[in-house]
Design a protein around this motif. Sequence first.
Motif, mmCIF file in Angstrom:
data_model
loop_
_atom_site.group_PDB
_atom_site.id
_atom_site.type_symbol
_atom_site.label_atom_id
_atom_site.label_comp_id
_atom_site.label_asym_id
_atom_site.label_seq_id
_atom_site.Cartn_x
_atom_site.Cartn_y
_atom_site.Cartn_z
ATOM 1 N N MET A 1 0.827 -1.194 0.000
ATOM 2 C CA MET A 1 0.000 0.000 0.000
ATOM 3 C C MET A 1 0.867 1.252 0.000
ATOM 4 N N LYS A 2 1.991 1.191 0.717
ATOM 5 C CA LYS A 2 2.895 2.339 0.766
ATOM 6 C C LYS A 2 3.455 2.656 -0.613
ATOM 7 N N ARG A 3 3.728 1.620 -1.392
ATOM 8 C CA ARG A 3 4.264 1.822 -2.733
ATOM 9 C C ARG A 3 3.247 2.512 -3.635
ATOM 10 N N ALA A 4 1.985 2.102 -3.521
ATOM 11 C CA ALA A 4 0.929 2.707 -4.341
ATOM 12 C C ALA A 4 0.734 4.175 -3.963
ATOM 13 N N ILE A 5 0.767 4.485 -2.688
ATOM 14 C CA ILE A 5 0.617 5.873 -2.246
ATOM 15 C C ILE A 5 1.818 6.694 -2.699
ATOM 16 N N ALA A 6 3.017 6.103 -2.608
ATOM 17 C CA ALA A 6 4.221 6.803 -3.069
ATOM 18 C C ALA A 6 4.137 7.087 -4.564
ATOM 19 N N TRP A 7 3.632 6.125 -5.350
ATOM 20 C CA TRP A 7 3.487 6.353 -6.789
ATOM 21 C C TRP A 7 2.477 7.457 -7.061
ATOM 22 N N ALA A 8 1.396 7.496 -6.310
ATOM 23 C CA ALA A 8 0.363 8.515 -6.519
ATOM 24 C C ALA A 8 0.906 9.912 -6.224
ATOM 25 N N VAL B 1 -7.994 17.715 -38.671
ATOM 26 C CA VAL B 1 -8.838 17.967 -37.493
ATOM 27 C C VAL B 1 -7.933 18.407 -36.346
ATOM 28 N N ASP B 2 -8.240 19.540 -35.747
ATOM 29 C CA ASP B 2 -7.456 20.018 -34.614
ATOM 30 C C ASP B 2 -8.062 19.441 -33.335
ATOM 31 N N TYR B 3 -7.525 18.300 -32.901
ATOM 32 C CA TYR B 3 -8.054 17.639 -31.708
ATOM 33 C C TYR B 3 -7.212 17.958 -30.472
ATOM 34 N N THR B 4 -6.532 19.090 -30.461
ATOM 35 C CA THR B 4 -5.717 19.487 -29.315
ATOM 36 C C THR B 4 -6.574 19.506 -28.053
ATOM 37 N N GLY B 5 -6.094 18.850 -27.036
ATOM 38 C CA GLY B 5 -6.843 18.775 -25.783
ATOM 39 C C GLY B 5 -6.118 17.888 -24.807
ATOM 40 N N LYS B 6 -6.876 17.100 -24.050
ATOM 41 C CA LYS B 6 -6.245 16.197 -23.103
ATOM 42 C C LYS B 6 -6.991 14.871 -23.036
ATOM 43 N N VAL B 7 -6.261 13.869 -22.592
ATOM 44 C CA VAL B 7 -6.799 12.529 -22.402
ATOM 45 C C VAL B 7 -6.785 12.259 -20.905
ATOM 46 N N THR B 8 -7.925 11.830 -20.370
ATOM 47 C CA THR B 8 -8.012 11.512 -18.952
ATOM 48 C C THR B 8 -8.353 10.038 -18.776
ATOM 49 N N MET B 9 -7.904 9.480 -17.663
ATOM 50 C CA MET B 9 -8.182 8.077 -17.366
ATOM 51 C C MET B 9 -8.248 7.889 -15.859
ATOM 52 N N LYS B 10 -9.053 6.952 -15.434
ATOM 53 C CA LYS B 10 -9.184 6.628 -14.017
ATOM 54 C C LYS B 10 -8.257 5.451 -13.716
ATOM 55 N N VAL B 11 -7.438 5.606 -12.681
ATOM 56 C CA VAL B 11 -6.492 4.565 -12.287
ATOM 57 C C VAL B 11 -6.838 4.114 -10.869
ATOM 58 N N VAL B 12 -7.003 2.809 -10.681
ATOM 59 C CA VAL B 12 -7.299 2.230 -9.369
ATOM 60 C C VAL B 12 -6.251 1.157 -9.095
ATOM 61 N N ILE B 13 -5.616 1.248 -7.916
ATOM 62 C CA ILE B 13 -4.664 0.228 -7.480
ATOM 63 C C ILE B 13 -5.209 -0.380 -6.191
ATOM 64 N N GLU B 14 -5.480 -1.688 -6.227
ATOM 65 C CA GLU B 14 -5.979 -2.401 -5.053
ATOM 66 C C GLU B 14 -4.838 -3.263 -4.507
ATOM 67 N N CYS B 15 -4.626 -3.181 -3.215
ATOM 68 C CA CYS B 15 -3.499 -3.867 -2.592
ATOM 69 C C CYS B 15 -3.957 -4.869 -1.541
ATOM 70 N N LYS C 1 0.487 -8.506 -2.794
ATOM 71 C CA LYS C 1 -0.191 -8.567 -4.090
ATOM 72 C C LYS C 1 -0.788 -7.211 -4.395
ATOM 73 N N TYR C 2 -0.924 -6.920 -5.674
ATOM 74 C CA TYR C 2 -1.627 -5.706 -6.083
ATOM 75 C C TYR C 2 -2.314 -5.951 -7.422
ATOM 76 N N ARG C 3 -3.346 -5.166 -7.678
ATOM 77 C CA ARG C 3 -4.065 -5.229 -8.948
ATOM 78 C C ARG C 3 -4.372 -3.800 -9.354
ATOM 79 N N TYR C 4 -4.079 -3.485 -10.600
ATOM 80 C CA TYR C 4 -4.362 -2.137 -11.098
ATOM 81 C C TYR C 4 -5.417 -2.208 -12.188
ATOM 82 N N THR C 5 -6.196 -1.149 -12.279
ATOM 83 C CA THR C 5 -7.224 -1.039 -13.307
ATOM 84 C C THR C 5 -7.150 0.358 -13.898
#
Length: 135
Positions: free
Chosen positions: A1-8, A44-58, A62-66
């Motif tokens: 869990m500490k590793r996931a928080i450190a990465w965040a 096409v001028d598609y300048t903008g940003k890409v967003t994504m939701k990241v979930v890390i379960e610990c 063991k860990y699982r990311y989505t």
Amino acid sequence: MKRAIAWAKLEAPSYKKGNASNSDSKVELIASFPVKPKELNPQVDYTGKVTMKVVIECKVSKYRYTVSEIKHVAKNGRSSGGSVELDVPECGSMGMTDLVWKKLKGEMLAGAAKVVDDIKIAMTNTPTETKPEDW
């Protein structure tokens, strides 16, 4: 869990992390990165940003990311692609051609892969804790 928080908390040069929250065994955040056409005079001028939701379960050792909800939002609002799972962009095929949409989807998935690679590296590294030494 500490590793996931450190990465965040860690800053990444190619994308930004925001809205981080953690519970007993889960870290959630929104990762985003800027995107713009690589051509000089794009169709096409598609300048903008890409967003994504990241979930890390610990769990213990063991860990699982989505990575989910990968979306493109254009600055001008007319050429937003929407979710990466769509066959036709949100703005329609007249607003963005199939070839441009495929290139944009490739960039979106490459950005998500970069986030996943960083998660894997962060979760294999042991967190370094500074211990004060008594003299």
